[in-house]
Design an enzyme around this catalytic site. Structure first.
Site, PDB file in Angstrom:
ATOM      1  N   ASN A   9       0.922  -1.330  -0.108  1.00  0.00           N
ATOM      2  CA  ASN A   9       0.084  -0.279  -0.169  1.00  0.00           C
ATOM      3  C   ASN A   9       0.651   0.988   0.163  1.00  0.00           C
ATOM      4  O   ASN A   9       1.792   1.342   0.726  1.00  0.00           O
ATOM      5  CB  ASN A   9      -1.242   0.036   1.017  1.00  0.00           C
ATOM      6  CG  ASN A   9      -1.624   1.376   1.516  1.00  0.00           C
ATOM      7  OD1 ASN A   9      -1.568   2.172   0.734  1.00  0.00           O
ATOM      8  ND2 ASN A   9      -2.132   1.052   2.950  1.00  0.00           N
ATOM      9  N   TRP A  10       0.691   1.987  -1.096  1.00  0.00           N
ATOM     10  CA  TRP A  10       1.728   3.269  -1.634  1.00  0.00           C
ATOM     11  C   TRP A  10       1.469   4.040  -0.159  1.00  0.00           C
ATOM     12  O   TRP A  10       1.974   5.404  -0.430  1.00  0.00           O
ATOM     13  CB  TRP A  10       2.172   3.765  -3.077  1.00  0.00           C
ATOM     14  CG  TRP A  10       2.956   1.821  -3.543  1.00  0.00           C
ATOM     15  CD1 TRP A  10       3.259   0.766  -2.740  1.00  0.00           C
ATOM     16  CD2 TRP A  10       3.051   2.055  -4.583  1.00  0.00           C
ATOM     17  NE1 TRP A  10       4.113   0.117  -3.985  1.00  0.00           N
ATOM     18  CE2 TRP A  10       3.908   0.707  -4.991  1.00  0.00           C
ATOM     19  CE3 TRP A  10       3.265   2.998  -5.590  1.00  0.00           C
ATOM     20  CZ2 TRP A  10       4.451   0.558  -6.594  1.00  0.00           C
ATOM     21  CZ3 TRP A  10       3.860   2.612  -6.950  1.00  0.00           C
ATOM     22  CH2 TRP A  10       4.000   1.609  -6.651  1.00  0.00           C
ATOM     23  N   LYS A  11       0.042   4.763  -0.365  1.00  0.00           N
ATOM     24  CA  LYS A  11      -0.385   5.381  -0.080  1.00  0.00           C
ATOM     25  C   LYS A  11      -0.314   6.308  -0.890  1.00  0.00           C
ATOM     26  O   LYS A  11      -0.473   6.879  -1.944  1.00  0.00           O
ATOM     27  CB  LYS A  11       0.347   5.831   1.460  1.00  0.00           C
ATOM     28  CG  LYS A  11      -0.260   4.268   2.898  1.00  0.00           C
ATOM     29  CD  LYS A  11       0.071   4.481   4.404  1.00  0.00           C
ATOM     30  CE  LYS A  11      -0.336   3.357   4.906  1.00  0.00           C
ATOM     31  NZ  LYS A  11      -0.091   3.375   6.574  1.00  0.00           N
ATOM     32  N   HIS A  97      -9.581   0.747   5.689  1.00  0.00           N
ATOM     33  CA  HIS A  97      -7.671   1.474   6.108  1.00  0.00           C
ATOM     34  C   HIS A  97      -8.178   1.846   7.307  1.00  0.00           C
ATOM     35  O   HIS A  97      -8.792   3.394   7.541  1.00  0.00           O
ATOM     36  CB  HIS A  97      -7.369   1.854   5.394  1.00  0.00           C
ATOM     37  CG  HIS A  97      -6.150   1.817   5.848  1.00  0.00           C
ATOM     38  ND1 HIS A  97      -5.833   2.490   6.504  1.00  0.00           N
ATOM     39  CD2 HIS A  97      -4.793   0.181   5.380  1.00  0.00           C
ATOM     40  CE1 HIS A  97      -3.927   2.723   6.985  1.00  0.00           C
ATOM     41  NE2 HIS A  97      -3.747   1.206   6.168  1.00  0.00           N
ATOM     42  N   GLU A  99      -6.799   4.423   8.424  1.00  0.00           N
ATOM     43  CA  GLU A  99      -6.325   6.067   7.784  1.00  0.00           C
ATOM     44  C   GLU A  99      -7.799   6.875   7.350  1.00  0.00           C
ATOM     45  O   GLU A  99      -8.691   8.150   7.252  1.00  0.00           O
ATOM     46  CB  GLU A  99      -5.312   6.018   6.977  1.00  0.00           C
ATOM     47  CG  GLU A  99      -4.368   5.814   7.992  1.00  0.00           C
ATOM     48  CD  GLU A  99      -3.135   5.353   6.694  1.00  0.00           C
ATOM     49  OE1 GLU A  99      -2.810   5.617   5.909  1.00  0.00           O
ATOM     50  OE2 GLU A  99      -2.142   4.651   7.437  1.00  0.00           O
ATOM     51  N   GLU A 169      -5.540  -5.144  10.949  1.00  0.00           N
ATOM     52  CA  GLU A 169      -3.842  -4.337  10.988  1.00  0.00           C
ATOM     53  C   GLU A 169      -4.436  -3.533  12.192  1.00  0.00           C
ATOM     54  O   GLU A 169      -4.771  -2.621  12.099  1.00  0.00           O
ATOM     55  CB  GLU A 169      -4.709  -2.867  10.033  1.00  0.00           C
ATOM     56  CG  GLU A 169      -4.348  -3.777   8.535  1.00  0.00           C
ATOM     57  CD  GLU A 169      -3.413  -2.409   7.491  1.00  0.00           C
ATOM     58  OE1 GLU A 169      -2.633  -2.614   6.991  1.00  0.00           O
ATOM     59  OE2 GLU A 169      -3.731  -1.803   7.334  1.00  0.00           O
ATOM     60  N   GLY A 175       2.351   2.263  10.552  1.00  0.00           N
ATOM     61  CA  GLY A 175       3.673   3.750  10.219  1.00  0.00           C
ATOM     62  C   GLY A 175       4.308   3.732  11.939  1.00  0.00           C
ATOM     63  O   GLY A 175       5.007   4.692  12.044  1.00  0.00           O
ATOM     64  N   SER A 215       3.314  -2.089  10.272  1.00  0.00           N
ATOM     65  CA  SER A 215       5.358  -1.767  10.394  1.00  0.00           C
ATOM     66  C   SER A 215       6.126  -3.076  10.354  1.00  0.00           C
ATOM     67  O   SER A 215       7.073  -4.297  10.892  1.00  0.00           O
ATOM     68  CB  SER A 215       5.451  -1.611  11.848  1.00  0.00           C
ATOM     69  OG  SER A 215       4.903  -0.234  11.760  1.00  0.00           O
ATOM     70  N   GLY A 236       2.891  -0.946   3.662  1.00  0.00           N
ATOM     71  CA  GLY A 236       2.877   0.783   3.887  1.00  0.00           C
ATOM     72  C   GLY A 236       4.066   1.133   3.737  1.00  0.00           C
ATOM     73  O   GLY A 236       4.737   0.547   2.515  1.00  0.00           O
TER      74      GLY A 236
HETATM   75  P1  PGA Z   1       3.014   0.428   7.989  1.00  0.00           P
HETATM   76  O1  PGA Z   1       1.290   0.485   7.253  1.00  0.00           O
HETATM   77  O2  PGA Z   1       3.859  -0.538   6.971  1.00  0.00           O
HETATM   78  O3  PGA Z   1       4.017   1.633   6.838  1.00  0.00           O
HETATM   79  O4  PGA Z   1       2.911   0.469   9.168  1.00  0.00           O
HETATM   80  C1  PGA Z   1       0.815  -1.206   7.000  1.00  0.00           C
HETATM   81  C2  PGA Z   1      -1.061  -0.193   6.463  1.00  0.00           C
HETATM   82  O5  PGA Z   1      -1.406   0.281   6.594  1.00  0.00           O
HETATM   83  O6  PGA Z   1      -1.501  -0.775   5.466  1.00  0.00           O
END
Ligand code: PGA
Length: 254
Positions: A9-11, A97, A99, A169, A175, A215, A236
């Protein structure tokens, strides 16, 4: 035997040239070292879906999107729908997600409608669930995750659930560099599979892929993916570096 999935997931990261370079670097690694029995998905921002899709044609890489509207068409300025994503070669869509839940207020019924929109277009939802730190601190994490999957997925018939990937998650691990231990991940994944078993029966529940996210990196992926109910990862930050993402893919392919 469930095929493992590693999804990057490149966000909201990278310019178009950077996105194409990352794709190219990943393709080179995948061409040089065969990885078998694994689905690898890259999930760029919307504007890069078409050029990335063109680049990965005839490769093992598959394409995902980070979100979609619950509506198919119409006057919804700024939104992108599942039929649009389907028409540009997308195969997976992240729904719910943390976020999106936290910054855009997405939850419950809306997420169920988005899951339906994705499935109605023969795409695979990657449905995210997971608890914030305060909820885990209070010992309510199982209740919350149960509610999240009930609200968004339990209206689905079994055939539709089988096309859905679940990603656990924990919000406190996203993150932050703070990963769930393999024991914590396995405990929640087994709990999710148990809920699926109660609702759909063991034969269905045993086939559903449940990914861990939060992470994941080249150092911890192997131990996480070795857990009995962890079927890969939603990655991510570490998916933004071709070398590290490829190491995570290799950890899942073993
Ligand atoms: P992260 O993000 O690996 O940077 O913790 C994971 C995600 O939000 O899918």
């Amino acid at each position: 035997m469930r095929t493992k999935v590693v999804a990057g997931n490149w966000k909201m990261n990278k310019t178009l040239p950077e996105a194409l370079q990352l794709t190219a670097e990943l393709l080179t690694r995948l061409e040089n070292h065969q990885v078998k029995n694994i689905e690898v998905v890259i999930i760029p921002p919307f504007p890069y879906l078409i050029p990335v899709s063109e680049k990965i044609q005839s490769s093992v890489l598959r394409l995902g999107a980070q979100n979609c509207s619950e509506h198919p068409w119409g006057a919804y300025t700024g939104e992108v729908s599942a039929p649009m994503l389907k028409s540009v070669g997308v195969q997976y869509v992240i729904i719910g997600h943390s976020e999106r839940r936290q910054y855009f207020g997405e939850e419950g019924t809306k997420l169920a409608q988005k899951v339906d929109a994705v499935l109605a277009n023969q795409l695979h939802p990657i449905f995210c669930c997971g608890e914030p730190l305060i909820v885990r601190g209070d010992g309510r994490h199982f209740d919350l995750v149960k509610l999240q999957i009930e609200e968004a997925l339990f209206h689905l018939p079994a055939e539709a659930l089988l096309k859905t990937i679940i990603a656990y998650e924990p919000v406190w691990a996203i993150g932050t560099g703070k990963t769930a231990t393999p024991e914590q991940a396995q405990e929640m994944h087994a709990f999710i599979r148990e809920q699926l078993t109660l609702k759909y029966g063991a034969a269905v529940a045993q086939q559903v892929r449940i990914l861990y996210g939060g992470s994941v990196n080249a150092g911890n992926a192997k131990a996480l993916f070795a857990c009995a109910d962890v079927d890969g990862g939603l990655v991510g930050g570490a998916s933004l570096k071709a070398g590290e993402f490829f190491e995570i893919i290799q950890a899942a392919a073993q």
